[in-house]
Write a protein that holds these residues in place. Sequence first.
Motif, short mmCIF file in Angstrom:
data_model
loop_
_atom_site.label_atom_id
_atom_site.label_comp_id
_atom_site.label_asym_id
_atom_site.label_seq_id
_atom_site.Cartn_x
_atom_site.Cartn_y
_atom_site.Cartn_z
N LEU A 123 7.67 0.98 -4.69
CA LEU A 123 7.46 1.22 -3.26
C LEU A 123 8.08 2.56 -2.86
O LEU A 123 7.45 3.36 -2.15
N ALA A 124 9.30 2.81 -3.34
CA ALA A 124 9.96 4.08 -3.01
C ALA A 124 9.17 5.26 -3.57
O ALA A 124 9.04 6.30 -2.91
N ALA A 125 8.62 5.11 -4.79
CA ALA A 125 7.84 6.19 -5.39
C ALA A 125 6.57 6.44 -4.58
O ALA A 125 6.18 7.60 -4.36
N ALA A 126 5.92 5.37 -4.12
CA ALA A 126 4.70 5.53 -3.32
C ALA A 126 5.01 6.16 -1.96
O ALA A 126 4.22 6.95 -1.44
N LEU A 127 6.16 5.83 -1.40
CA LEU A 127 6.58 6.46 -0.14
C LEU A 127 6.87 7.94 -0.34
O LEU A 127 6.47 8.79 0.46
N ASP A 128 7.56 8.27 -1.45
CA ASP A 128 7.88 9.67 -1.74
C ASP A 128 6.60 10.47 -1.98
O ASP A 128 6.51 11.64 -1.58
N LEU A 129 5.63 9.85 -2.65
CA LEU A 129 4.38 10.53 -2.96
C LEU A 129 3.53 10.74 -1.72
O LEU A 129 2.68 11.63 -1.68
N GLY A 130 3.76 9.93 -0.69
CA GLY A 130 2.97 10.04 0.52
C GLY A 130 1.76 9.13 0.53
O GLY A 130 0.90 9.23 1.40
N TYR A 131 1.68 8.22 -0.46
CA TYR A 131 0.61 7.22 -0.43
C TYR A 131 0.86 6.22 0.70
O TYR A 131 -0.08 5.74 1.34
N LEU A 132 2.13 5.90 0.92
CA LEU A 132 2.51 4.91 1.93
C LEU A 132 3.31 5.57 3.04
O LEU A 132 4.11 6.47 2.79
#
Length: 231
Positions: A123-132
């Motif tokens: 979840l943190a990786a997806a937030l950092d990537l800007g997906y979420l």
Amino acid sequence: MAEPTAHASGRREYRMEELAKEAGITVRTLRFYRERKLLHPPRREGRIAWYDDSHLARLRTISALLERGHTLNGIAELAEAFDHGRDVADLLGVGGPTEETPVRLTPEALADVFGDQATPENLAAALDLGYLGTDGTEIVHVSRRLLDVSAALVREGIPLSAVLEAGARVRAHADALAALFTDLVLTHASPRDLDRLRPLARSVVEAELSLALDRRMREQEEREEQEGREK
């Protein structure tokens, strides 16, 4: 028991006992969640603690994730990542052109999509990537297509962490391609033509990717044939 109180702003507020009843848990469990910092602090009015619908939504999310096999430690880490997520308005901008459809999800719905792959780290990786991004109590995925593809790859047995790592690499290449196309249009046409011509850029990228995949598959077949002859 008294009914929830309507605040001056129009939102509902609850005393501890009222909130526990609405959430279907005991007051003791509610206190335990507060001690574990799974809930943000209530509004204080003298000696009375007032909770609102955001607390109720979080409690229902905790119950739903527990039912799906998540641990309290994992839920706490998910909540921390969620609370520190970027606002979706920062990711999507306001009124800008886009062909992507954002998807609103509750944390438990996200867990349903990715199962045990919906870890705090992912979840943190997806937030950092800007997906979420976040919007109040909801999570927003910036692209229905990317969400569907990510879920399909996970169902094929590819770890979500690997999908996200690949997504970061694709993002870098996509930014370079977008810069190339933008420079091409600005050099030979007009900024007003960028949005009108973007389907042409997408077609070029899709065709080149298709041809590149053809080449890769042929190379893989040739390697397998060579290995077969050497055995």
